[in-house]
Scaffold this motif. Structure first.
Motif, short mmCIF file in Angstrom:
data_model
loop_
_atom_site.label_atom_id
_atom_site.label_comp_id
_atom_site.label_asym_id
_atom_site.label_seq_id
_atom_site.Cartn_x
_atom_site.Cartn_y
_atom_site.Cartn_z
N THR A 1 64.27 15.41 62.68
CA THR A 1 65.41 15.02 61.86
C THR A 1 65.68 13.52 61.96
N ALA A 2 66.00 12.93 60.82
CA ALA A 2 66.44 11.53 60.86
C ALA A 2 67.87 11.49 60.34
N ARG A 3 68.72 10.82 61.08
CA ARG A 3 70.12 10.64 60.68
C ARG A 3 70.31 9.19 60.31
N LEU A 4 70.58 8.95 59.03
CA LEU A 4 70.76 7.57 58.60
C LEU A 4 72.24 7.25 58.65
N VAL A 5 72.63 6.50 59.67
CA VAL A 5 74.06 6.30 59.92
C VAL A 5 74.56 4.93 59.47
N GLY A 6 73.65 4.05 59.04
CA GLY A 6 74.08 2.72 58.59
C GLY A 6 73.67 2.48 57.15
N LYS A 7 74.46 1.67 56.48
CA LYS A 7 74.21 1.32 55.08
C LYS A 7 72.76 0.86 54.87
N ASN A 8 72.16 1.27 53.75
CA ASN A 8 70.80 0.84 53.38
C ASN A 8 69.68 1.29 54.32
N ALA A 9 69.97 2.21 55.19
CA ALA A 9 68.90 2.69 56.06
C ALA A 9 67.94 3.55 55.24
N VAL A 10 66.66 3.57 55.67
CA VAL A 10 65.63 4.30 54.95
C VAL A 10 64.80 5.13 55.92
N ALA A 11 64.47 6.35 55.53
CA ALA A 11 63.55 7.15 56.34
C ALA A 11 62.49 7.74 55.43
N ARG A 12 61.25 7.67 55.87
CA ARG A 12 60.19 8.31 55.09
C ARG A 12 59.31 9.14 56.02
N PHE A 13 59.19 10.41 55.72
CA PHE A 13 58.32 11.30 56.50
C PHE A 13 57.09 11.65 55.66
N SER A 14 55.92 11.51 56.23
CA SER A 14 54.71 11.95 55.52
C SER A 14 53.92 12.85 56.45
N SER A 15 53.43 13.95 55.92
CA SER A 15 52.57 14.76 56.77
C SER A 15 51.37 15.27 56.00
N ILE A 16 50.25 15.29 56.70
CA ILE A 16 48.98 15.71 56.12
C ILE A 16 48.39 16.72 57.09
N VAL A 17 48.31 17.97 56.67
CA VAL A 17 47.87 18.99 57.61
C VAL A 17 46.89 19.98 56.99
N VAL A 18 46.05 20.53 57.86
CA VAL A 18 45.12 21.57 57.44
C VAL A 18 45.30 22.76 58.38
N ALA A 19 45.47 23.92 57.82
CA ALA A 19 45.58 25.12 58.66
C ALA A 19 44.27 25.90 58.57
N THR A 20 43.53 25.89 59.66
CA THR A 20 42.28 26.64 59.72
C THR A 20 42.63 28.09 60.08
N PRO A 21 41.69 29.03 59.95
CA PRO A 21 42.02 30.43 60.26
C PRO A 21 42.58 30.54 61.68
N GLY A 22 43.68 31.24 61.82
CA GLY A 22 44.29 31.40 63.15
C GLY A 22 45.35 30.36 63.46
N SER A 23 45.42 29.31 62.67
CA SER A 23 46.45 28.29 62.92
C SER A 23 47.73 28.65 62.19
#
Ligand SMILES: Nc1ncnc2c1ncn2[C@@H]1O[C@H](COP(=O)(O)OP(=O)(O)OP(=O)(O)O)[C@@H](O)[C@H]1O
Ligand SMILES: [Mg+2]
Lengths: 243, 363
Positions: free
Chosen positions: B205-227
């Motif tokens: 979690t990102a909590r942006l508590v100040g004016k003009n704050a920015v958060a960017r989440f990127s995720s790249i995932v592969v689920a193989t059998p069993g994952s």
């Protein structure tokens, strides 16, 4: 170059093309006309080998080889190339990346080719994503310039292209078809779908055909056919006998 | 690090760890519960084992179990009850900007459970890039990793946290992380997991508590059998003019991905977008759950989610250019995963690209 005999093609179980016969010799350019929905694009895609176009009977011989059931990429390797009427947008795949993947050319060479069709700025963009109609066509021409096929199929190269770009496209297509070389020595052949015939301002066609409801009805001089269609509409072609 | 077997060194290299420290300004290395290395060559940046940091600075207590509450769930409770906390503290002093990433490497070798508590503090106008590589020994069949990470992005500061996982098929992983971003601060979080793992469950979690704050989440995932990957990210737009973007690309080749996202817009002039794309290559599950929640008129939130297989006509388009079916498929997948993260230093982008390239041969 290309010999199609008694070809029947179905899409989703419905026959769309009936008994097509077409011969395109080496060095020749043919033009294909016909009303919307008559089956022109279907014919090109069936020749290229797309999966949803089932050949129920007949054969396609390309450069002396029976390719009726050959996978698409092998046809491409044999020297077949196509400009799509509606190329798909593939997000994430950069035009430049695709060109490198298909050609193994140097980046510099690809950049120079891109420049020749004013596409250098598009190499870093996702292919066809947000491209305008004209930009898509230029991207198709660029891909064909990289591929350099011996037999070229163009699906409505003029549609959506402005006058200035038409001039560029027309010249590039003429060059791809080796129009600068005398017919005796010319190796490359083409099949061009056109509604307007504007492309004929840039290159000579050796023959024209008209497709109506999945059948090729008329064969003849391309300009002549264009003139008749302009004056009297496609109805006139219904009087031609399919051969 | 040289004590590790060749196989283990390679596994770590795949998470972006630079054993030779090229392109790294600092390094922290923990094997199971032992901190084996903490070095930092950058001026104005401190890297300390958490135990030492807590002894050295009284004020560390203000950051300890603040962004992440100790009693949040059974995993945080487990970490909180440990007698000797282990993990890394990074402090970037005001105005210090280091473009070169520092690396934190967590390696699970013998113990059943590895627990880690990290705190990253970026003071006013500082800039740091942290790459956390997590891996388990090739011989390790079962185990768990519980990692708490608290990140504090000060006024005008910029923190990039990139995590690359390379666990084994029997390893379960429970990262618990939260970030607080102050005025004009920027937080970029990148997560890459392309290798088999038993279970990863996280919802940073990102909590942006100040004016003009920015958060960017990127995720790249592969689920193989069993994952089984239950992944999410959440941003709370708790100050005016804050914005966020949550981007995920998930592929399944037989495993399960739950791709969650939540944006809460609770202040004026806030913006948020969730983009969640899933590709099912072989029968498996991708379950996208994007949530956007606004509580006033001045917030603008949107999401797009798509799950499916590669379109046949896209493959055929590339085949018409001469690529075989397999080549065309791989080319499209590579494009799908090619999320260019703006503002990411080139070294890190290359690291992410490498992790993807290595996995690509498996498709
Ligand atoms: N994949 C498909 N599924 C269903 N019907 C199809 C499919 N492809 C083509 N058709 C149908 O086959 C017919 C011929 O279509 P085609 O695209 O070949 O026409 P066209 O001559 O190229 O027309 P236009 O000039 O409008 O481009 C049309 O009725 C079309 O709806
Ligand atoms: Mg058409």
């Amino acid at each position: 170059m290309l010999d199609i005999s008694d070809l029947h093609v179905s899409v989703d179980g419905t026959e769309v093309l009936h008994d097509i016969n077409l011969h395109i010799g080496q060095g020749e350019t043919h033009v294909l006309m016909g009303p919307n929905g008559s089956g022109k694009s279907t014919l090109l895609k069936a020749i290229m080998g797309f999966g949803s176009y089932t050949i129920t009977s007949g054969s396609i011989i390309f450069k002396g080889e029976d390719i009726t059931h050959m996978p698409i990429h092998e046809r491409a390797h044999l020297g077949m190339g196509m400009m799509f009427q509606h190329p798909p947008a593939i997000s994430g795949l950069k035009l430049g990346k695709l060109l490198t993947a298909t050609s193994h050319m140097d980046e510099g060479v690809i950049e120079a080719l891109a420049q020749s069709v004013n596409m250098e700025q598009f190499l870093a963009r996702d292919i066809n994503v947000g491209f305008s109609g004209g930009e898509m066509k230029r991207s198709e021409v660029l891909q064909l310039k990289v591929q350099q096929p011996d037999y070229l199929m163009l699906d409505e190269p003029e549609s959506g292209v402005d006058l200035e770009n038409m001039n560029l496209m027309g010249k590039e297509i003429a060059a791809l078809l080796e129009k600068d070389i005398h017919i005796i020595n010319r190796r490359r052949s083409g099949l061009i779908i056109t509604h307007t015939g504007y492309i004929l301002d840039y290159l000579e066609a050796d023959q024209g055909h008209v497709m109506i409801s999945g059948r090729i009805r008329c064969h003849g001089n391309a300009r002549e056919i264009l003139r008749v269609v302009k004056e009297k509409g496609y109805g006139e072609c219904l009087r031609c006998k399919p051969r | 690090m040289e004590h590790l077997s060749q196989e283990d060194q390679e596994r770590l290299a795949q998470t972006g760890l630079e054993v030779g420290m090229q392109n790294r300004c600092g390094s922290f290395f923990q094997i199971d519960q032992d901190v084996v290395q903490t070095t930092c060559g950058a001026e104005g940046i401190e890297m300390l084992p958490i135990k030492i940091a807590l002894e050295k600075y009284d004020w560390m207590r203000d950051y300890y179990w603040n962004a992440v509450p100790a009693d949040a769930d059974k995993y945080t409770k487990y970490v909180a009850k440990q007698e000797t906390p282990q993990g890394l503290v990074v402090i970037a002093h005001p105005g210090v900007k280091v473009a070169m990433p520092l690396q934190a490497c967590l390696f699970l070798r013998e113990e059943a459970v590895q627990h880690v508590h990290n705190i990253f503090i970026a003071r006013e106008d500082s800039e740091i890039h942290i790459i956390s590589g997590c891996a388990s020994s090739w011989q390790k069949e079962r185990g768990a990793h519980i990692g708490v990470t608290e990140i504090y992005v000060g006024k005008g500061a910029r923190v990039t946290s990139t995590m690359i996982h390379n666990w084994g098929e029997g390893i379960s992983v429970f990262p618990r992380s939260a970030t607080i971003v102050e005025e004009e601060g920027t937080f970029l979080s990148n997560y890459v997991c392309m290798q088999p793992v038993n279970r990863v469950v996280m919802y940073p979690t990102a909590r942006l508590v100040g004016k003009n704050a920015v958060a960017r989440f990127s995720s790249i995932v592969v689920a193989t059998p069993g994952s089984f990957l239950d992944l999410g990210s959440r941003t709370i737009l708790a100050a005016e003019q804050t914005s966020t973007e949550l981007i995920s690309r998930a592929i399944t080749t037989g495993g399960t991905v739950i791709s969650r996202g939540h944006i809460l817009g609770e202040k004026e002039n806030t913006r948020g977008h969730i983009e969640c794309k899933g590709l099912i290559l072989k029968d498996g599950t991708i379950h996208a759950i994007p949530e956007i929640e606004g509580t006033l008129t001045g917030t603008e939130l949107s999401h797009e989610a798509a799950v499916g297989k590669i379109a046949r006509h896209e493959i055929e388009y590339l085949m018409a250019r001469g690529l075989s079916e397999d080549e065309a498929t791989a080319t499209i997948i590579r494009g799908f995963l090619d999320v260019k993260i703006s503002g990411l230093p080139e070294v890190l982008q290359r690291q992410i690209d490498d992790a993807i390239d290595k996995a690509e041969s498996g498709f």
